[in-house]
Design an enzyme around this catalytic site. Structure first.
Site, PDB file in Angstrom:
ATOM      1  N   ASP A 174       2.510  -5.826   7.773  1.00  0.00           N
ATOM      2  CA  ASP A 174       1.956  -6.276   6.376  1.00  0.00           C
ATOM      3  C   ASP A 174       0.986  -5.317   6.018  1.00  0.00           C
ATOM      4  O   ASP A 174       0.040  -4.804   6.938  1.00  0.00           O
ATOM      5  CB  ASP A 174       1.457  -7.769   6.468  1.00  0.00           C
ATOM      6  CG  ASP A 174       1.235  -8.382   5.220  1.00  0.00           C
ATOM      7  OD1 ASP A 174       1.774  -7.869   4.237  1.00  0.00           O
ATOM      8  OD2 ASP A 174       0.308  -9.149   5.166  1.00  0.00           O
TER       9      ASP A 174
HETATM   10  C1  FPP Z   1       4.922  -5.213   4.235  1.00  0.00           C
HETATM   11  O1  FPP Z   1       3.794  -4.625   3.574  1.00  0.00           O
HETATM   12  C2  FPP Z   1       5.830  -4.115   4.228  1.00  0.00           C
HETATM   13  C3  FPP Z   1       7.229  -4.335   3.926  1.00  0.00           C
HETATM   14  C4  FPP Z   1       7.734  -5.760   3.153  1.00  0.00           C
HETATM   15  C5  FPP Z   1       8.400  -3.326   4.149  1.00  0.00           C
HETATM   16  C6  FPP Z   1       8.355  -2.723   5.559  1.00  0.00           C
HETATM   17  C7  FPP Z   1       9.601  -1.987   5.734  1.00  0.00           C
HETATM   18  C8  FPP Z   1       9.741  -0.642   6.433  1.00  0.00           C
HETATM   19  C9  FPP Z   1       8.332  -0.170   6.737  1.00  0.00           C
HETATM   20  C10 FPP Z   1      11.066  -0.005   6.399  1.00  0.00           C
HETATM   21  C11 FPP Z   1      11.575  -0.371   7.821  1.00  0.00           C
HETATM   22  C12 FPP Z   1      12.849   0.388   8.149  1.00  0.00           C
HETATM   23  C13 FPP Z   1      13.455   0.138   9.300  1.00  0.00           C
HETATM   24  C14 FPP Z   1      14.691   0.587   9.485  1.00  0.00           C
HETATM   25  C15 FPP Z   1      13.061  -0.697  10.551  1.00  0.00           C
HETATM   26  P1  FPP Z   1       3.680  -5.184   2.102  1.00  0.00           P
HETATM   27  O2  FPP Z   1       4.633  -4.516   1.031  1.00  0.00           O
HETATM   28  O3  FPP Z   1       3.818  -6.553   2.007  1.00  0.00           O
HETATM   29  O4  FPP Z   1       2.392  -4.892   1.413  1.00  0.00           O
HETATM   30  P2  FPP Z   1       1.138  -5.738   1.062  1.00  0.00           P
HETATM   31  O5  FPP Z   1       0.778  -6.717   2.059  1.00  0.00           O
HETATM   32  O6  FPP Z   1      -0.254  -4.905   0.895  1.00  0.00           O
HETATM   33  O7  FPP Z   1       1.373  -6.123  -0.290  1.00  0.00           O
HETATM   34 MG    MG Z   2       2.287  -8.514   2.275  1.00  0.00          MG
END
Ligand code: FPP
Ligand code: MG
Length: 348
Positions: free
Chosen positions: A42
């Site tokens: 996150d």
């Molecule tokens: C959360 O941060 C992250 C995600 C929803 C996506 C994470 C996915 C990857 C890093 C790719 C993984 C790929 C493989 C093949 C394992 P957020 O977007 O919720 O950020 P925020 O909390 O600051 O809004």
């Molecule tokens: Mg998030």
């Protein structure tokens, strides 16, 4: 020339850092090492914002962070690592972001299949966990290919939760338990299943694809007097002989005395657990969520009843070695207490 010299220096430095890290892990390994660590990634977008860059940069940085943490976990001797990569709720993000994340996922899954990466290095078996039908076809096919290609790896396991929520997992597990229970009942020769004594024999639904009415009719010819009345009125509480065997074409093959064998189909805890997507792994020992958030966000709700949550303030791309080490040391500190709790839960 200077560049080559610089490259050699950083290589040596990198080797030295790895050596120090492995020494540290040797010391930590004197205590118990978690068998399974789960991560809620996150803070990728907040990280991008902090760096004044595009959201996508945050997700790319998040992937690099994931690779480093996986390396540390497997070096430390953790067997199972689970990551929450994309929840079903994430499909509600802007179409552009969803598309970007899916493209990134596809690129990285395909990358995992190439030689010389972390999967080959640590002999990792990969599972994609979730409702994979919700993924776009290229991503789903790549995920299936990766699972197939790594199916024989034995040293470590990586579980990537995509198109996942715990609610969906639990509903799916209950539905599958019902399906397999039904199959199990159909396989039982000569068994007839009732919903409950109080509901009366006549009211029972079609079970085993065999209408109760058909049995009643078949039995009528063979039973006499009060015995028949009892059967037809549903008062066979404790009798146990076979009543009928269903042939594959659905006909009653044999009716012996028409006494009822009662078997109430019930879904037990073990049935549901067996059908969880996560049944391929033991429950996590530690759950780590970055960005200081303590919400579980519909992740492994079933599997984390005795699992401590560690939530460092660092955003996911900032999470590093020391956060992991701290989480493991805390796990070691509460190990005895947690083991006793788990043991007690298993006994209950
Ligand atoms: C959360 O941060 C992250 C995600 C929803 C996506 C994470 C996915 C990857 C890093 C790719 C993984 C790929 C493989 C093949 C394992 P957020 O977007 O919720 O950020 P925020 O909390 O600051 O809004
Ligand atoms: Mg998030």
């Amino acid at each position: 020339m200077e560049k080559i010299g610089g490259g050699r220096t950083s290589e040596l430095f990198g080797g030295f850092v790895t050596f120090l890290r492995k020494c540290l892990f040797k010391v930590i390994s004197v205590g118990p090492i978690p068998n399974h660590i789960a991560f809620i990634m996150d803070g990728n977008r907040r990280y991008a914002k902090k760096k004044n860059s595009a959201t996508v940069t945050g997700h790319r940085a998040g992937y690099s962070s994931l690779m480093s943490l996986l390396t540390y976990c497997y070096e430390l001797g953790v067997t199972y690592v689970t990551v929450y990569a994309f929840s079903i709720d994430n499909f509600r993000r802007s179409p552009d972001e969803v598309k970007y994340l899916m493209d990134l996922m596809l690129e990285k899954i395909e990358g995992l299949l190439k030689q010389g990466n972390i999967i080959n290095q640590y002999g990792i078996k990969v599972h994609f966990i979730g409702n994979l039908k919700l993924l776009s076809e290229p991503v789903r096919l790549a995920a299936e290919k990766a699972m197939k290609a790594t199916a024989n790896n034995k040293k470590a396991v990586l579980l990537v939760c995509v198109a996942y929520t715990s609610y969906d997992e639990i509903v799916h597990a209950v539905q599958d338990s019902c399906k397999s229970k039904r199959k199990e009942i159909q396989m039982l020769p000569g068994s007839l299943v009732r919903r409950g004594a109080s509901e009366g024999f006549r009211e029972h639904e079609k079970i085993n694809d065999l209408a109760i009415h058909d049995i009643q009719e078949s039995c009528k010819d063979r039973l006499h007097g009060s015995e028949a009345r009892h059967l037809l009125e549903g008062s066979f509480e404790n009798s146990s002989a076979d009543v009928a065997t269903k042939t594959p074409n659905g006909l009653i093959e044999e009716v012996e005395g028409c006494e009822m064998q009662r078997k109430v189909p019930s879904i037990e805890l073990a049935d549901v657990e067996e059908h969880m997507y996560m049944a391929v792994a033991p429950d996590p020992d530690i759950l780590i969520r970055s960005s200081g958030e303590t919400r579980l966000s519909n992740f492994l709700l079933w599997q984390t009843t005795t699992c401590p949550l560690y939530s460092p303030a660092a955003l996911w791309p900032e999470l590093g070695l020391w956060h992991l080490v701290w989480a493991v040391l805390n796990f070691q500190r509460s190990y005895r207490y947690l083991e006793t709790k788990r043991k007690k839960m298993r006994e209950d």
